[in-house]
Design a protein around this motif. Structure first.
Motif, PDB file in Angstrom:
ATOM      1  N   GLY A 234      12.767   5.481   9.191  1.00  0.00           N
ATOM      2  CA  GLY A 234      14.173   5.387   9.556  1.00  0.00           C
ATOM      3  C   GLY A 234      14.998   6.496   8.920  1.00  0.00           C
ATOM      4  N   MET A 235      16.243   6.617   9.355  1.00  0.00           N
ATOM      5  CA  MET A 235      17.135   7.667   8.838  1.00  0.00           C
ATOM      6  C   MET A 235      17.476   7.444   7.358  1.00  0.00           C
ATOM      7  SD  MET A 235      17.750   9.901  11.209  1.00  0.00           S
ATOM      8  CE  MET A 235      19.298  10.677  10.717  1.00  0.00           C
ATOM      9  N   ASP A 236      17.343   6.198   6.866  1.00  0.00           N
ATOM     10  CA  ASP A 236      17.735   5.880   5.492  1.00  0.00           C
ATOM     11  C   ASP A 236      16.544   5.880   4.538  1.00  0.00           C
ATOM     12  OD1 ASP A 236      16.548   3.640   6.605  1.00  0.00           O
ATOM     13  OD2 ASP A 236      17.847   2.216   5.560  1.00  0.00           O
ATOM     14  N   TYR A 237      15.383   6.357   5.002  1.00  0.00           N
ATOM     15  CA  TYR A 237      14.168   6.323   4.182  1.00  0.00           C
ATOM     16  C   TYR A 237      14.116   7.568   3.309  1.00  0.00           C
ATOM     17  CZ  TYR A 237       9.202   5.745   3.027  1.00  0.00           C
ATOM     18  OH  TYR A 237       8.010   5.574   2.379  1.00  0.00           O
ATOM     19  N   TYR A 238      13.987   7.370   2.004  1.00  0.00           N
ATOM     20  CA  TYR A 238      13.821   8.522   1.120  1.00  0.00           C
ATOM     21  C   TYR A 238      13.177   8.083  -0.190  1.00  0.00           C
ATOM     22  CZ  TYR A 238      18.181   7.075  -1.260  1.00  0.00           C
ATOM     23  OH  TYR A 238      19.136   6.377  -1.932  1.00  0.00           O
ATOM     24  N   ILE A 239      12.675   9.051  -0.927  1.00  0.00           N
ATOM     25  CA  ILE A 239      11.993   8.807  -2.200  1.00  0.00           C
ATOM     26  C   ILE A 239      13.017   8.761  -3.327  1.00  0.00           C
ATOM     27  CG2 ILE A 239      10.234   9.649  -3.801  1.00  0.00           C
ATOM     28  CD1 ILE A 239       9.200   8.799  -1.020  1.00  0.00           C
TER      29      ILE A 239
ATOM     30  N   HIS B 277      -6.750   3.702   0.675  1.00  0.00           N
ATOM     31  CA  HIS B 277      -5.416   4.185   1.039  1.00  0.00           C
ATOM     32  C   HIS B 277      -4.381   3.142   0.620  1.00  0.00           C
ATOM     33  CE1 HIS B 277      -1.984   4.822   3.815  1.00  0.00           C
ATOM     34  NE2 HIS B 277      -2.347   6.089   3.791  1.00  0.00           N
ATOM     35  N   PRO B 278      -4.033   3.081  -0.667  1.00  0.00           N
ATOM     36  CA  PRO B 278      -2.999   2.140  -1.106  1.00  0.00           C
ATOM     37  C   PRO B 278      -1.596   2.703  -0.911  1.00  0.00           C
ATOM     38  CG  PRO B 278      -3.909   3.293  -2.978  1.00  0.00           C
ATOM     39  CD  PRO B 278      -4.648   3.807  -1.768  1.00  0.00           C
ATOM     40  N   TYR B 279      -0.612   1.842  -1.147  1.00  0.00           N
ATOM     41  CA  TYR B 279       0.792   2.253  -1.120  1.00  0.00           C
ATOM     42  C   TYR B 279       1.321   2.303  -2.546  1.00  0.00           C
ATOM     43  CZ  TYR B 279       1.101   1.754   3.943  1.00  0.00           C
ATOM     44  OH  TYR B 279       0.931   1.925   5.283  1.00  0.00           O
ATOM     45  N   GLY B 280       2.012   3.397  -2.866  1.00  0.00           N
ATOM     46  CA  GLY B 280       2.628   3.534  -4.168  1.00  0.00           C
ATOM     47  C   GLY B 280       4.128   3.326  -4.095  1.00  0.00           C
ATOM     48  N   ALA B 281       4.695   2.756  -5.143  1.00  0.00           N
ATOM     49  CA  ALA B 281       6.138   2.502  -5.175  1.00  0.00           C
ATOM     50  C   ALA B 281       6.911   3.814  -5.248  1.00  0.00           C
ATOM     51  CB  ALA B 281       6.478   1.629  -6.376  1.00  0.00           C
ATOM     52  N   GLY B 282       8.188   3.742  -4.922  1.00  0.00           N
ATOM     53  CA  GLY B 282       9.050   4.908  -5.083  1.00  0.00           C
ATOM     54  C   GLY B 282       9.902   5.239  -3.891  1.00  0.00           C
ATOM     55  N   ALA B 283       9.781   4.475  -2.806  1.00  0.00           N
ATOM     56  CA  ALA B 283      10.592   4.741  -1.614  1.00  0.00           C
ATOM     57  C   ALA B 283      11.557   3.586  -1.381  1.00  0.00           C
ATOM     58  CB  ALA B 283       9.699   4.931  -0.389  1.00  0.00           C
ATOM     59  N   ILE B 284      12.670   3.890  -0.742  1.00  0.00           N
ATOM     60  CA  ILE B 284      13.610   2.856  -0.319  1.00  0.00           C
ATOM     61  C   ILE B 284      14.017   3.134   1.118  1.00  0.00           C
ATOM     62  CG2 ILE B 284      14.486   2.454  -2.665  1.00  0.00           C
ATOM     63  CD1 ILE B 284      16.971   4.028  -1.932  1.00  0.00           C
ATOM     64  N   GLY B 285      14.589   2.123   1.758  1.00  0.00           N
ATOM     65  CA  GLY B 285      15.049   2.282   3.135  1.00  0.00           C
ATOM     66  C   GLY B 285      14.039   1.766   4.140  1.00  0.00           C
TER      67      GLY B 285
ATOM     68  N   SER C  37       3.535   6.703   0.097  1.00  0.00           N
ATOM     69  CA  SER C  37       4.746   6.181  -0.535  1.00  0.00           C
ATOM     70  C   SER C  37       5.238   4.963   0.224  1.00  0.00           C
ATOM     71  CB  SER C  37       5.833   7.257  -0.578  1.00  0.00           C
ATOM     72  OG  SER C  37       6.147   7.682   0.734  1.00  0.00           O
ATOM     73  N   GLY C  38       5.818   4.023  -0.500  1.00  0.00           N
ATOM     74  CA  GLY C  38       6.278   2.798   0.149  1.00  0.00           C
ATOM     75  C   GLY C  38       7.333   2.084  -0.669  1.00  0.00           C
ATOM     76  N   LYS C  39       7.814   0.996  -0.129  1.00  0.00           N
ATOM     77  CA  LYS C  39       8.816   0.158  -0.796  1.00  0.00           C
ATOM     78  C   LYS C  39       8.103  -1.107  -1.260  1.00  0.00           C
ATOM     79  CE  LYS C  39      12.001  -1.688   1.793  1.00  0.00           C
ATOM     80  NZ  LYS C  39      13.207  -1.869   2.629  1.00  0.00           N
ATOM     81  N   LEU C  40       7.978  -1.293  -2.554  1.00  0.00           N
ATOM     82  CA  LEU C  40       7.233  -2.412  -3.123  1.00  0.00           C
ATOM     83  C   LEU C  40       8.175  -3.350  -3.879  1.00  0.00           C
ATOM     84  CD1 LEU C  40       4.018  -0.667  -4.519  1.00  0.00           C
ATOM     85  CD2 LEU C  40       4.462  -1.546  -2.229  1.00  0.00           C
ATOM     86  N   PRO C  41       7.721  -4.576  -4.126  1.00  0.00           N
ATOM     87  CA  PRO C  41       8.540  -5.509  -4.909  1.00  0.00           C
ATOM     88  C   PRO C  41       8.828  -4.974  -6.311  1.00  0.00           C
ATOM     89  CG  PRO C  41       6.729  -6.658  -3.821  1.00  0.00           C
ATOM     90  CD  PRO C  41       6.478  -5.186  -3.640  1.00  0.00           C
ATOM     91  N   GLU C  42       9.901  -5.449  -6.895  1.00  0.00           N
ATOM     92  CA  GLU C  42      10.310  -5.024  -8.231  1.00  0.00           C
ATOM     93  C   GLU C  42       9.163  -5.202  -9.222  1.00  0.00           C
ATOM     94  OE1 GLU C  42      12.999  -3.391 -10.896  1.00  0.00           O
ATOM     95  OE2 GLU C  42      13.372  -3.775  -8.766  1.00  0.00           O
ATOM     96  N   GLY C  43       8.901  -4.172 -10.012  1.00  0.00           N
ATOM     97  CA  GLY C  43       7.878  -4.249 -11.043  1.00  0.00           C
ATOM     98  C   GLY C  43       6.470  -3.936 -10.569  1.00  0.00           C
ATOM     99  N   LYS C  44       6.306  -3.685  -9.286  1.00  0.00           N
ATOM    100  CA  LYS C  44       4.992  -3.363  -8.747  1.00  0.00           C
ATOM    101  C   LYS C  44       4.902  -1.862  -8.476  1.00  0.00           C
ATOM    102  CE  LYS C  44       3.899  -7.748  -8.616  1.00  0.00           C
ATOM    103  NZ  LYS C  44       2.901  -8.323  -9.552  1.00  0.00           N
ATOM    104  N   THR C  45       3.735  -1.292  -8.783  1.00  0.00           N
ATOM    105  CA  THR C  45       3.581   0.150  -8.618  1.00  0.00           C
ATOM    106  C   THR C  45       2.578   0.528  -7.533  1.00  0.00           C
ATOM    107  OG1 THR C  45       1.939   0.158 -10.397  1.00  0.00           O
ATOM    108  CG2 THR C  45       4.220   0.652 -10.998  1.00  0.00           C
TER     109      THR C  45
END
Length: 204
Positions: free
Chosen positions: A199-204, A187-195, A7-15
């Motif tokens: 870190g303490m502010d990281y969540y799906i 091993h790609p990164y998928g969208a769906g996380a923020i923070g 899971s990761g934080k990706l640019p808008e519109g990217k999955t």
């Protein structure tokens, strides 16, 4: 073959984000041992293990400019124990860290440099140091054919342009690197996380 999506934080519109791979690592536990004494009354009788450790960290920082950029070396220590009482010269200090790099050979080479810096700093203070190195992860090398297949499949679901392809080398580490050393892996990164990652502010 093997596939894992992080899971990761990706640019808008990217999955999905696909790159070359990421660093491997050695895990390190470093224990500096000195001599305790009264910090106010007789500091001359002690050998400060905390000073030995901080000298070691400064010595490593002094050689960072010798780290070759393409090897992506990372060294990020924390002090987990630095003394028992403010009124006593610390007789034991513990440091925990990784040495990360883009190749197994680079990890081994730079780990030797770091160990020399730590040992020399302990000697300068008159302390001793115990260096414990353990295998961490192998570097991850994403299989190019599986990268292309992952992109094709994700675009079949999310539409053209939903995949980010990058030449960026990820300087984190994963046990998927061990898997990629014995079979084709991706091993790609998928969208769906923020923070902030880890870190303490990281969540799906």
């Amino acid at each position: 073959m093997a596939m894992m999506i992080h899971s990761g934080k990706l640019p808008e519109g990217k999955t999905l984000s696909i790159g070359q791979g990421c660093n491997g690592c050695i895990t390190k536990n470093i224990t500096f041992k000195g001599v305790a004494s009264h910090a106010g009354g007789s500091p001359e009788a002690g050998k400060n293990a905390l000073y030995a450790a901080t000298c070691g960290l400064n010595a490593v920082n002094a050689i960072r400019e010798t780290f070759v950029d393409g090897e992506h070396i990372r060294f990020h220590p924390i002090i987990t124990e630095g003394g028992a009482a403010v009124n006593a010269i610390p007789e034991k200090t513990k440091v925990e860290t990784y040495v990360r790099g883009a190749s197994y050979e680079a990890i081994v080479e730079y780990n030797k440099k770091l160990n020399q810096a730590m040992a020399g700093s302990a000697a300068a203070i008159g302390a001793t140091v115990l260096l414990e190195d353990r295998p961490g992860y192998f570097p991850l090398n994403n299989d190019k054919n599986l990268n292309a297949l992952a992109k094709e499949d994700m675009e079949a679901v999310g539409g053209p342009g939903c995949v980010v392809e990058t030449d960026h080398w990820d300087t984190g580490s994963t046990d998927m690197g061990d898997v990629s050393s014995i079979m084709p892996a991706v091993h790609p990164y998928g969208a769906g996380a923020i923070g902030t990652g880890h870190g303490m502010d990281y969540y799906i």
